[in-house]
Design an enzyme around this catalytic site. Structure first.
Site, mmCIF file in Angstrom:
data_model
loop_
_atom_site.group_PDB
_atom_site.id
_atom_site.type_symbol
_atom_site.label_atom_id
_atom_site.label_comp_id
_atom_site.label_asym_id
_atom_site.label_seq_id
_atom_site.Cartn_x
_atom_site.Cartn_y
_atom_site.Cartn_z
ATOM 1 N N LYS A 69 -45.700 -40.981 -102.665
ATOM 2 C CA LYS A 69 -46.818 -40.970 -103.626
ATOM 3 C C LYS A 69 -46.567 -40.039 -104.810
ATOM 4 O O LYS A 69 -46.787 -40.415 -105.949
ATOM 5 C CB LYS A 69 -48.120 -40.485 -102.946
ATOM 6 C CG LYS A 69 -48.592 -41.322 -101.813
ATOM 7 C CD LYS A 69 -49.811 -40.704 -101.161
ATOM 8 C CE LYS A 69 -49.559 -39.349 -100.526
ATOM 9 N NZ LYS A 69 -48.657 -39.379 -99.376
ATOM 10 N N LYS A 100 -50.350 -30.161 -99.670
ATOM 11 C CA LYS A 100 -48.941 -29.814 -99.863
ATOM 12 C C LYS A 100 -48.689 -29.311 -101.292
ATOM 13 O O LYS A 100 -47.740 -28.574 -101.545
ATOM 14 C CB LYS A 100 -48.090 -31.064 -99.602
ATOM 15 C CG LYS A 100 -46.862 -30.781 -98.817
ATOM 16 C CD LYS A 100 -46.122 -31.996 -98.210
ATOM 17 C CE LYS A 100 -46.472 -33.379 -98.571
ATOM 18 N NZ LYS A 100 -45.333 -34.216 -99.009
ATOM 19 N N ASP A 106 -53.201 -40.067 -94.815
ATOM 20 C CA ASP A 106 -53.077 -40.114 -93.353
ATOM 21 C C ASP A 106 -54.452 -40.085 -92.705
ATOM 22 O O ASP A 106 -54.687 -40.711 -91.689
ATOM 23 C CB ASP A 106 -52.263 -38.928 -92.833
ATOM 24 C CG ASP A 106 -50.817 -39.002 -93.271
ATOM 25 O OD1 ASP A 106 -49.969 -39.324 -92.439
ATOM 26 O OD2 ASP A 106 -50.559 -38.764 -94.463
HETATM 27 P P1 ADP Z 1 -45.532 -38.034 -100.641
HETATM 28 O O1 ADP Z 1 -46.041 -37.505 -101.926
HETATM 29 O O2 ADP Z 1 -46.072 -39.388 -100.325
HETATM 30 O O3 ADP Z 1 -45.725 -37.084 -99.501
HETATM 31 P P2 ADP Z 1 -42.926 -37.703 -101.868
HETATM 32 O O4 ADP Z 1 -43.113 -38.399 -103.162
HETATM 33 O O5 ADP Z 1 -42.962 -36.220 -101.859
HETATM 34 O O6 ADP Z 1 -43.949 -38.253 -100.785
HETATM 35 O O7 ADP Z 1 -41.558 -38.244 -101.274
HETATM 36 C C1 ADP Z 1 -41.003 -37.750 -100.066
HETATM 37 C C2 ADP Z 1 -39.485 -37.731 -100.190
HETATM 38 O O8 ADP Z 1 -38.992 -39.048 -100.298
HETATM 39 C C3 ADP Z 1 -39.036 -36.959 -101.402
HETATM 40 O O9 ADP Z 1 -38.039 -36.072 -101.012
HETATM 41 C C4 ADP Z 1 -38.474 -38.011 -102.345
HETATM 42 O O10 ADP Z 1 -37.359 -37.543 -103.002
HETATM 43 C C5 ADP Z 1 -38.121 -39.155 -101.417
HETATM 44 N N1 ADP Z 1 -38.325 -40.471 -102.053
HETATM 45 C C6 ADP Z 1 -39.496 -41.044 -102.380
HETATM 46 N N2 ADP Z 1 -39.310 -42.266 -102.916
HETATM 47 C C7 ADP Z 1 -37.971 -42.480 -102.924
HETATM 48 C C8 ADP Z 1 -37.123 -43.566 -103.356
HETATM 49 N N3 ADP Z 1 -37.627 -44.692 -103.871
HETATM 50 N N4 ADP Z 1 -35.770 -43.424 -103.234
HETATM 51 C C9 ADP Z 1 -35.273 -42.295 -102.712
HETATM 52 N N5 ADP Z 1 -36.005 -41.245 -102.277
HETATM 53 C C10 ADP Z 1 -37.339 -41.327 -102.386
HETATM 54 MG MG MG Z 2 -47.062 -35.721 -102.273
#
Ligand code: ADP
Ligand code: MG
Length: 257
Positions: free
Chosen positions: A23, A49, A135
């Site tokens: 996200k 977070k 979640d």
């Molecule tokens: P959320 O905000 O939903 O918790 P994040 O955006 O922080 O998730 O993403 C979690 C991890 O996944 C990060 O380390 C990010 O670099 C990786 N990530 C997310 N989307 C991709 C993608 N399309 N390709 C590679 N890595 C990704």
């Molecule tokens: Mg996040």
């Protein structure tokens, strides 16, 4: 309430999904791609977070809740709203002290503070992007769906079971509030995890989610390369294929409604 009750000209979109699904990556790149179009964007991280935004130096922004804890009186917009890449206005709601407060309530407190300080009136954004943990969709995490904060919801999911499970819960929560004229589900953003058969699992889940896939993003190591430098893919790898996908998503989000 200024953040919630503007004159209807501000586009308000929320991205919901399971923790770790992508996200914040999507919200930050979408915000950057919208800003590239010359739009004024406010990005509001609603995950305890507090890592919605990439800061360049690898540090974290002060969160609204941190600032409120530190400074009970005299908090100003400059304490909690930080301009980033191409002027994207970044806000991190933050979270409660672990083991003490409720994360959902933290979001409510942060929203109320932004309203009280007249954030929307002061900055006049064209778009507000809410980045929300999905979640659990308790009262606090459903806050962006209610009272007009976010009008359009996108669910981010991979084809993994737990991600689709969270997507269902979010879709149900949106449905729950829809009758009362609040946010509606605009689409699914598929963010591939690179696990076997995930596209098939996603297709199977779609009828129950009740929305179309508006964007498909591949798993691409360019995300990590840029993340290490503290920049979005739009900024750090503007000519990459992924950057173009984010630009296309920006077009869809901006034109949809
Ligand atoms: P959320 O905000 O939903 O918790 P994040 O955006 O922080 O998730 O993403 C979690 C991890 O996944 C990060 O380390 C990010 O670099 C990786 N990530 C997310 N989307 C991709 C993608 N399309 N390709 C590679 N890595 C990704
Ligand atoms: Mg996040």
């Amino acid at each position: 309430m200024l953040l919630s009750g503007d004159d209807g000209t501000v586009k308000r979109v929320a991205f919901y999904g399971k923790g770790g699904i992508g996200k914040s990556t999507i919200a930050a790149n979408l915000s950057a791609a919208l800003a590239e179009r010359g739009l004024r964007v406010m990005q509001v991280g609603c995950d305890p977070k507090a890592d919605s935004t990439l800061t360049g130096e690898g540090g974290r922004l002060p969160t609204v809740l941190d600032v409120l804890r530190r400074k009970r009186e005299g908090v100003t917009l400059e304490d909690i709203v930080f301009p980033g890449y191409r002027g994207v206005l970044c806000v991190e709601c933050g979270g409660p002290t672990p083991g003490v407060g409720c994360a959902g309530r933290g979001i409510i407190a942060a929203f109320e503070k932004l309203d009280e300080l007249g954030a929307v009136d002061a900055y006049r954004p064209d778009v507000i992007v809410y980045d929300v943990l999905g979640d659990v969709v308790c009262g606090g995490f459903a806050m962006p769906l209610r009272e007009g904060y976010a009008r359009e919801v996108y669910i981010v999911t991979s084809g993994e079971r737990m991600s689709l499970f969270a997507a269902h819960n979010i879709a149900r929560a949106v449905e729950q509030f829809r009758g009362r004229g609040y946010a509606r589900l605009r689409g699914i953003v598929f963010n591939a995890k690179g696990v076997p058969d995930e596209e098939r699992y996603l297709e199977e889940a779609l009828p129950e989610l009740g929305a179309e896939v508006v964007c498909r993003l591949p798993r691409d190591p360019v995300v990590q390369r840029c993340e290490e430098r503290g920049v979005t893919v739009i900024e750090g790898a503007p000519d990459s294929e992924l950057a173009d996908r984010f630009r296309r998503l920006a077009g869809i989000v901006w034109s949809g409604g």
